[in-house]
Design an enzyme around this catalytic site. Structure first.
Site, short mmCIF file in Angstrom:
data_model
loop_
_atom_site.label_atom_id
_atom_site.label_comp_id
_atom_site.label_asym_id
_atom_site.label_seq_id
_atom_site.Cartn_x
_atom_site.Cartn_y
_atom_site.Cartn_z
N LYS A 205 39.99 38.49 95.33
CA LYS A 205 38.76 38.60 96.11
C LYS A 205 38.69 37.46 97.13
O LYS A 205 38.48 37.67 98.31
CB LYS A 205 37.55 38.57 95.17
N GLY A 266 34.10 39.79 90.72
CA GLY A 266 35.49 40.02 90.30
C GLY A 266 35.58 40.92 89.07
O GLY A 266 36.36 41.87 89.03
N ARG A 267 34.74 40.65 88.06
CA ARG A 267 34.84 41.42 86.81
C ARG A 267 34.17 42.79 86.93
O ARG A 267 34.15 43.53 85.95
CB ARG A 267 34.27 40.61 85.66
N GLU A 352 32.25 36.27 80.67
CA GLU A 352 32.06 35.58 81.95
C GLU A 352 30.67 35.91 82.50
O GLU A 352 30.08 35.14 83.24
CB GLU A 352 33.16 35.98 82.95
#
Ligand code: F6P
Length: 543
Positions: A205, A266-267, A352
């Site tokens: 990213k 991101g996740r 996270e």
């Protein structure tokens, strides 16, 4: 108001005492319909939470907690593109990634759904070329090997989805995934590949992540050594990123870049261009099916009243187990070898996201537990390793059992045997085996205590028809929204990840010291200094 001061939290605390002494045996004996009443079905997921340690009153109070914490408003805010990632001051709009063409969400006046479909169309054209052998390498040979380089959200989604959906991928294509800074990861991934037929998809990213850039540079060197010319690289490297400038600086032509946006965490990105390797593996139609599965669960989460809302209930049951029954972990146990990386994928998604201890927007520390530890392995393998502790250990470990009714690779009665193990485990965990039952089986008195199963161990079972791209999309979205539900209850920002920064910064400080000799340059603590010294000494002996 602080979470622990809300009336619903207080009511749940009082209610907990009435549940502590009740066994699932009793709850089932008292209500012949419990198995049906505490189960829901939506978007192809049958969600059985009857083996959780809850009553109607528990669920009523949990729903009251959700309302008092503003879950209704929070889910609308997510879909409206509001700034729900408050510590990074941006939207968390992964739901836009799977909206059908024609729908629209505006961010800063721009229709992001139209942008999403622009990228999806480019990805589809590219994936079709690779799959049909029309994307040629520098020497004119078709690409046959796809190596995804990325880490965290730029790796776990792609590798999980590839393994999950491998059944649908053409076997003449080879897929590899490189994430670790350990040079072994890349070395083993490319060892048997022919560079002339190999394409690297560099996913990041930020395009600033050390592991990914280091591996991408090494992959470029590997390619150059075999193909002999810089001119070869555009046929063998494409990038996925939200940072075009850095992609260009790295030396990848931005014509070969697939973009996404800062409102995609991101996740939460496996369904963005980060899913390019997934699309090459299962084809553009398969990918569209995956997105449709995500979208169906999104719509369910957005529009369904909380009492019938799967992600909301799943999240609330997690709060109940964590904050009221003292559970510290959750085991995810898919009865599907294809889902072997699903627990690892969920570790980033859940931990996270909800591994936080400061109240978002108020900057004060929480005074309650937040995100639990997620872990797991596919059944039946786990049964022969760690299930002992789940059955007879001292910890409460809520488990998510995931199973499919149809086999993708039918072989005799093996799928029935697999699923009979899933059902049996949830039964054993809930009901256990009493001392009397053990004795009645002829076990000697002295041995009986060791062979008693207390039971009353909470589980949820997720049963789906078949592991398809659509089913995978619904499952992932179910967990995503349950994570958000919990973040809303706990009042934390589920979309930042400041906790990963310190270690990264310190590693950059240590790195030059490992190359030097004598005393470590920077003054670390005595443990770190000794470790660095020992490392240098032993490294010097390397042949
Ligand atoms: O390690 C933290 C993290 O920022 C994750 O949130 C992210 O998925 C991963 O690193 C990779 O980041 P990028 O895609 O920017 O390389």
């Amino acid at each position: 108001m602080a979470l622990t001061d809300t009336s619903a939290w207080r009511a749940l605390t009082a209610h907990r005492d009435t549940i502590q002494g009740r066994h699932l045996r009793e709850l089932f004996a008292d209500d012949a319909q419990r198995g049906q009443r505490f189960a829901l079905e939506a978007v192809g997921v049958y969600f059985d939470y009857s083996k959780q340690r809850v009553t109607d009153e528990t669920v009523r109070l949990l729903l009251a907690l959700a309302r008092e914490r503003g879950l209704d408003e929070a889910r609308q805010a997510m879909f409206a593109g509001d700034v729900i990632n408050v510590t990074e001051r941006r939207a968390a709009l992964h739901v836009a990634l799977r909206m059908p063409k024609g729908e629209s969400i505006r961010v800063d006046g721009r229709d992001v759904v139209a942008d999403v479909h622009g990228v999806l169309d480019r990805m589809a054209a590219f994936a079709a070329k690779v799959r049909s052998g029309k994307w040629l390498g520098h020497t004119g040979r078709p690409i046959r090997n796809i190596v995804n380089i990325g880490i965290g959200g730029s790796a776990l989604g792609p590798v999980m989805a590839y393994r999950a959906l491998r059944h649908y991928s053409p076997r003449e294509l080879t897929f590899r995934f490189v994430s670790n800074m350990d040079p072994t990861d890349l070395a083993e991934a490319v060892r048997d590949l022919d560079a002339e037929e190999t394409l690297f998809i560099v996913c990041s990213k930020t395009f600033g992540t050390l592991e990914t850039l280091t591996n991408a540079r090494a992959a470029r060197a590997w390619c150059l050594a075999r193909l002999g010319s810089e001119r070869a690289l555009p046929r063998h490297f494409v990038a996925v990123s939200s940072n075009a400038e850095r992609v260009a600086q790295f030396g990848i032509d931005t014509a070969n870049m697939f973009g996404f946006w800062d409102w995609v965490g991101g996740r939460y990105s496996m369904d963005s261009a980060i899913g390019l390797s997934t699309m090459v593996a299962i084809g553009p139609d398969g990918f569209a099916d995956l997105l449709a599965g995500f979208h169906a669960m999104d719509t369910h989460f957005r529009d369904t009243p909380l009492e019938r809302n799967l992600p909301a209930l799943m999240g609330l049951l997690g709060v109940w187990n964590t904050n009221f029954l003292g559970a510290e972990t959750v085991a995810v146990l898919p009865y599907s070898q294809y889902l072997s990386r699903f627990p690892a994928y969920l570790q980033q998604l859940t931990m996270e996201s909800n591994g936080k201890s400061v109240v978002a927007g108020r900057a004060v520390a929480v005074n309650y537990q937040t995100g639990p530890i997620y872990w797991g392995e596919p059944g039946t393998d786990g049964q022969h390793s760690f299930y002992q502790l789940i059955h007879q250990g001292t910890h409460v470990i809520p488990c998510d059992f995931i199973g499919f009714c149809q086999a993708l690779d039918p072989l005799g009665d093996q799928h029935d045997l697999l699923m009979s193990n899933l059902f049996a485990q949830t039964e054993a965990l809930a009901f256990g085996k009493t001392h009397e039952q053990v004795l009645a089986e002829g076990v000697p008195e002295w041995q009986a205590p060791y062979r008693v199963f207390d039971g009353n161990r909470p589980t949820t079972t997720l049963l789906l028809e078949r592991l398809t791209p659509h089913a995978l999309g619904t499952l992932v979205a179910l967990y995503e929204h349950s994570v958000y539900t919990q973040g809303v209850i706990w009042g934390i920002d589920s979309f930042d990840q400041w906790g990963v920064e310190l270690g990264k910064a310190l590693a950059l400080r240590v790195a030059p010291e490992l190359a030097g000799a004598g005393e470590p340059a920077a003054a670390h603590d005595s443990s770190t200094n000794a470790l660095i010294r020992r490392y240098r000494q032993l490294k010097a002996g390397q042949a």
